[in-house]
Design a protein around this motif. Structure first.
Motif: not given
Length: 394
Positions: A245-247, A252-256, A259-267, A288-293
């Protein structure tokens, strides 16, 4: 007290099954041993099975009501009772009924939420635990209301943006099915006895097989859906798909960004509520919702535990937007990490919306071109032999 379901063997090697109320699984094991029975499997019985997972907007509404009533001086048990009595869906009312019963028995709200069997996300439960421990339950509930409202808005925007491309795809499939099963068969008799171009023969063969073996197409389609659904649950393959998904270009750019927005808000939410950075990172990675991350977070947590700054450790993550590292560094230097994370999450939400709009603007013409190529190819396969017939008549 929890209820445990056990499977054991007695001295005669007979399998014994049953349930036992005990404080821990070890107590169950010890009690069985006293009865000359040896545990093979011990599992806590889920007391409630609500079978309903609350959606982000429903969680936001729940948290906002909790915050409002706590601010008004209403006790938690009374607040849950008021929420339960409102005109809501029966499935949600059942969840709130579990909360009411557990709190009535003297348990905390976070403990009651764990007892619902997965109705509430892990992030919310941990945040409420932190709020209960620090005495800032009202502020925590308000923060969670805003968090899940933003999550809902982002998901809604993405789903809304993808509606038109999906409609185009559906129309393309329907048109192709109609052409192959209703229109092309009318030309079969017209083309008998003449040499057909390869493309026309291919279309006729496909059309004939779809009409004759239509049930095989249906079975094959359902089997493929089931197979892909099963394969997607395999951990290794799921991790590979999440990495893919990230490639993918543009996607991929949209998914990054998402995921970054979700991580930032949660943290930001966890860290500002007083949770230790190690625990906050662990929970944030799992939401985050992504097992690779998610699989990369143990290494990051280990670096932070060994004294490395978060801005340095987070660089190990392959799949986040590079802007995140700079933001965390500024937050660490200024001492406003939680505020900086919240600001960057809002910025990434806006970028995700813009990236989604650009992606849809790219997908729409591609879908139209695909539809034109498919329909044009079918028309060409029909027109070529017709032109040959006219020449022969001439």
């Amino acid at each position: 007290m929890p209820v445990y379901q056990y499977t054991a063997k007695n001295l005669q090697s007979q399998v014994v099954r049953g349930t036992m109320e005990a404080s821990t699984a070890e107590v169950v094991r010890r009690n069985l041993r006293q009865n000359n029975e040896f545990a093979l499997k011990i599992q806590e019985v889920q007391e409630y099975k609500t079978a309903y997972k609350l959606k982000p907007m429903e969680i936001s509404d729940f948290s906002r009501q909790i915050a409002s009533m706590l601010a008004a001086g209403i006790t938690m048990i009374r607040a849950i009772s008021i929420i339960e009595e409102r005109d809501i869906k029966p499935a949600i009312k059942k969840v709130y009924g579990v909360l009411h019963k557990e709190i009535e028995n003297g348990n905390t709200l976070s403990f009651a939420m764990e007892k619902t069997g997965g109705s509430f996300p892990e992030l919310l439960i941990n945040m409420y635990k932190s709020g209960e421990a620090s005495g800032q339950m009202e502020e925590t509930a308000r923060k969670m209301a805003e968090h899940y409202e933003k999550e809902h808005k982002l998901r809604t925007k993405i789903k809304g943006a993808m509606t038109y491309p999906l409609i185009l795809l559906g129309v393309t499939v329907i048109v192709v099915l109609l052409v192959f099963t209703l229109i092309l068969p009318q030309f079969f008799t017209l083309f008998e006895g003449i040499e057909l171009p390869a493309i026309t023969q291919l279309m006729i063969n496909i059309s004939s097989s779809m009409i004759t073996y239509w049930y095989l197409y249906i079975i094959g389609t359902l089997a493929m859906i089931a197979m892909f659904g099963f394969l997607a649950t395999l951990p290794t393959l799921k991790r590979g798909l999440d990495q893919l998904k990230l490639r993918i270009p543009r996607v991929g750019k949209l998914m990054k960004i998402i995921y970054t927005a979700r991580f930032s808000r949660t943290l930001s939410s966890l860290y500002s509520s007083g949770l230790a950075m190690i625990n906050a990172l662990d929970i944030s990675g799992s939401t985050i919702g992504n097992t690779y991350l998610q699989g990369q977070f143990p290494q990051v947590i280990e670096l932070v535990r060994n004294g490395e700054p978060l801005s340095v450790s987070i660089q190990m993550i392959d799949g986040f937007d590079s802007k995140l590292v700079s933001t965390i560094y500024i937050g660490e230097e200024s001492g406003n990490l939680d505020e900086m994370l919240s600001n960057v999450a809002d910025a990434f939400d806006y970028e995700a919306e813009m990236a989604t709009t650009r992606l849809v603007a790219f997908i729409e013409p591609m879908m139209i071109i695909l539809m034109a190529v498919v329909v044009g190819g079918i028309m060409l396969s029909v027109m070529l032999p017709i032109m040959t017939l006219y020449k022969n008549i001439g």
